[in-house]
Design a protein around this motif. Structure first.
Motif, PDB file in Angstrom:
ATOM      1  N   CYS A 188       0.815  -1.216   0.000  1.00 42.91           N
ATOM      2  CA  CYS A 188       0.000   0.000   0.000  1.00 42.91           C
ATOM      3  C   CYS A 188       0.849   1.266   0.000  1.00 42.91           C
ATOM      4  O   CYS A 188       0.320   2.357   0.226  1.00 42.91           O
ATOM      5  CB  CYS A 188      -0.919   0.002   1.216  1.00 42.91           C
TER       6      CYS A 188
ATOM      7  N   ARG B  76       2.281   3.016  -2.429  1.00 44.77           N
ATOM      8  CA  ARG B  76       1.884   3.995  -3.457  1.00 44.77           C
ATOM      9  C   ARG B  76       0.570   4.678  -3.064  1.00 44.77           C
ATOM     10  O   ARG B  76       0.433   5.898  -3.183  1.00 44.77           O
ATOM     11  CB  ARG B  76       1.738   3.283  -4.798  1.00 44.77           C
ATOM     12  N   LEU B  77      -0.395   3.933  -2.575  1.00 49.00           N
ATOM     13  CA  LEU B  77      -1.666   4.499  -2.142  1.00 49.00           C
ATOM     14  C   LEU B  77      -1.458   5.470  -0.975  1.00 49.00           C
ATOM     15  O   LEU B  77      -2.052   6.549  -0.933  1.00 49.00           O
ATOM     16  CB  LEU B  77      -2.620   3.381  -1.737  1.00 49.00           C
ATOM     17  N   TYR B  78      -0.591   5.118  -0.049  1.00 51.91           N
ATOM     18  CA  TYR B  78      -0.278   5.981   1.093  1.00 51.91           C
ATOM     19  C   TYR B  78       0.351   7.297   0.632  1.00 51.91           C
ATOM     20  O   TYR B  78      -0.035   8.377   1.093  1.00 51.91           O
ATOM     21  CB  TYR B  78       0.659   5.226   2.039  1.00 51.91           C
ATOM     22  N   GLU B  79       1.279   7.216  -0.301  1.00 46.31           N
ATOM     23  CA  GLU B  79       1.924   8.428  -0.820  1.00 46.31           C
ATOM     24  C   GLU B  79       0.932   9.312  -1.563  1.00 46.31           C
ATOM     25  O   GLU B  79       0.995  10.546  -1.459  1.00 46.31           O
ATOM     26  CB  GLU B  79       3.089   8.044  -1.728  1.00 46.31           C
ATOM     27  N   MET B  80       0.005   8.713  -2.303  1.00 49.04           N
ATOM     28  CA  MET B  80      -1.006   9.494  -3.014  1.00 49.04           C
ATOM     29  C   MET B  80      -1.927  10.211  -2.025  1.00 49.04           C
ATOM     30  O   MET B  80      -2.282  11.369  -2.230  1.00 49.04           O
ATOM     31  CB  MET B  80      -1.831   8.583  -3.932  1.00 49.04           C
ATOM     32  N   GLU B  81      -2.293   9.552  -0.938  1.00 52.04           N
ATOM     33  CA  GLU B  81      -3.150  10.173   0.067  1.00 52.04           C
ATOM     34  C   GLU B  81      -2.426  11.317   0.761  1.00 52.04           C
ATOM     35  O   GLU B  81      -3.019  12.375   1.029  1.00 52.04           O
ATOM     36  CB  GLU B  81      -3.606   9.122   1.081  1.00 52.04           C
TER      37      GLU B  81
ATOM     38  N   ARG C 198      -2.464  14.280  -1.568  1.00 49.75           N
ATOM     39  CA  ARG C 198      -3.792  14.894  -1.605  1.00 49.75           C
ATOM     40  C   ARG C 198      -4.032  15.754  -0.371  1.00 49.75           C
ATOM     41  O   ARG C 198      -4.551  16.873  -0.459  1.00 49.75           O
ATOM     42  CB  ARG C 198      -4.871  13.820  -1.702  1.00 49.75           C
TER      43      ARG C 198
END
Length: 80
Positions: free
Chosen positions: A57, A59-64, A67
């Protein structure tokens, strides 16, 4: 997802004492040991089969995080 290996689970349970019976009722049976019981359990869980692949996760953590940083920047601009 739990750990990929075996694990041990244990615990205890019991009951609270109930109030004393009404002494005027002679038909009521009362056992003083009724609420003095408990249970202890132990469970060993051993997974069978292949270990599942874990989801990365990062990549998802970095995107959040990106944001949230943008949202904070917009709030700062609106406050000025």
């Amino acid at each position: 997802m739990n750990s990929n290996g075996a694990y041990l689970d244990m615990g205890a349970a019991g009951t609270a004492a109930s109030p004393l019976p009404d002494e005027t009722d002679t038909l009521r049976f009362y056992n003083s040991e009724r609420d003095q019981r408990g249970i202890v359990y132990v469970r060993v869980t051993i997974p069978l089969g292949d270990r599942p692949d874990r989801i990365d996760c990062t990549r998802l953590y970095e995107m959040e995080l990106a944001r949230l940083r943008e949202e904070i920047e917009l709030l700062r601009m609106a406050a000025e």
